[in-house]
Write a protein that holds these residues in place. Structure first.
Motif, PDB file in Angstrom:
ATOM      1  N   UNK A  71     -13.918  -1.302  -5.587  1.00 20.35           N
ATOM      2  CA  UNK A  71     -13.381  -0.819  -4.325  1.00 20.35           C
ATOM      3  C   UNK A  71     -11.860  -0.870  -4.313  1.00 20.35           C
ATOM      4  N   UNK A  72     -11.287   0.054  -3.565  1.00 24.93           N
ATOM      5  CA  UNK A  72      -9.855   0.092  -3.294  1.00 24.93           C
ATOM      6  C   UNK A  72      -9.693  -0.199  -1.808  1.00 24.93           C
ATOM      7  N   UNK A  73      -8.731  -1.044  -1.444  1.00 24.67           N
ATOM      8  CA  UNK A  73      -8.528  -1.457  -0.062  1.00 24.67           C
ATOM      9  C   UNK A  73      -7.065  -1.244   0.296  1.00 24.67           C
ATOM     10  N   UNK A  74      -6.827  -0.693   1.502  1.00 23.99           N
ATOM     11  CA  UNK A  74      -5.462  -0.489   1.971  1.00 23.99           C
ATOM     12  C   UNK A  74      -5.388  -0.745   3.471  1.00 23.99           C
ATOM     13  N   UNK A  75      -4.183  -0.905   3.977  1.00 23.71           N
ATOM     14  CA  UNK A  75      -3.915  -1.120   5.397  1.00 23.71           C
ATOM     15  C   UNK A  75      -3.930   0.230   6.106  1.00 23.71           C
ATOM     16  N   UNK A  76      -4.734   0.352   7.148  1.00 21.07           N
ATOM     17  CA  UNK A  76      -4.828   1.644   7.844  1.00 21.07           C
ATOM     18  C   UNK A  76      -3.539   2.023   8.561  1.00 21.07           C
TER      19      UNK A  76
END
Length: 67
Positions: free
Chosen positions: A33-38
């Motif tokens: 998974x890739x996770x980022x700040x919305x």
């Protein structure tokens, strides 16, 4: 770890439509998974291999990570 993102980023289904503090998650080519700040999608992305993501989810579901 393959960092090619293969799905669109999505916010958590429990996030309110106007919520300010959300993360977005996308699947990578290797199943991780890739996770980022919305709030800042161009500010950086963290990548997690499949085994680490599975351990994270297990910790959430079992309550091991606290609240």
């Amino acid at each position: 770890m393959n960092q090619d993102i293969v799905t669109a980023f999505k916010k958590a289904s429990r996030s309110a439509s106007g919520a300010q503090d959300c993360v977005e998650v996308a699947q990578t080519a290797d199943g991780g998974r890739a996770v980022r700040d919305s709030k800042n999608p161009t500010g950086g992305t963290q990548f997690y291999p499949p085994a680490e993501w599975a351990a994270f989810l297990h910790g959430l579901k079992s309550g091991d990570l606290g609240r």
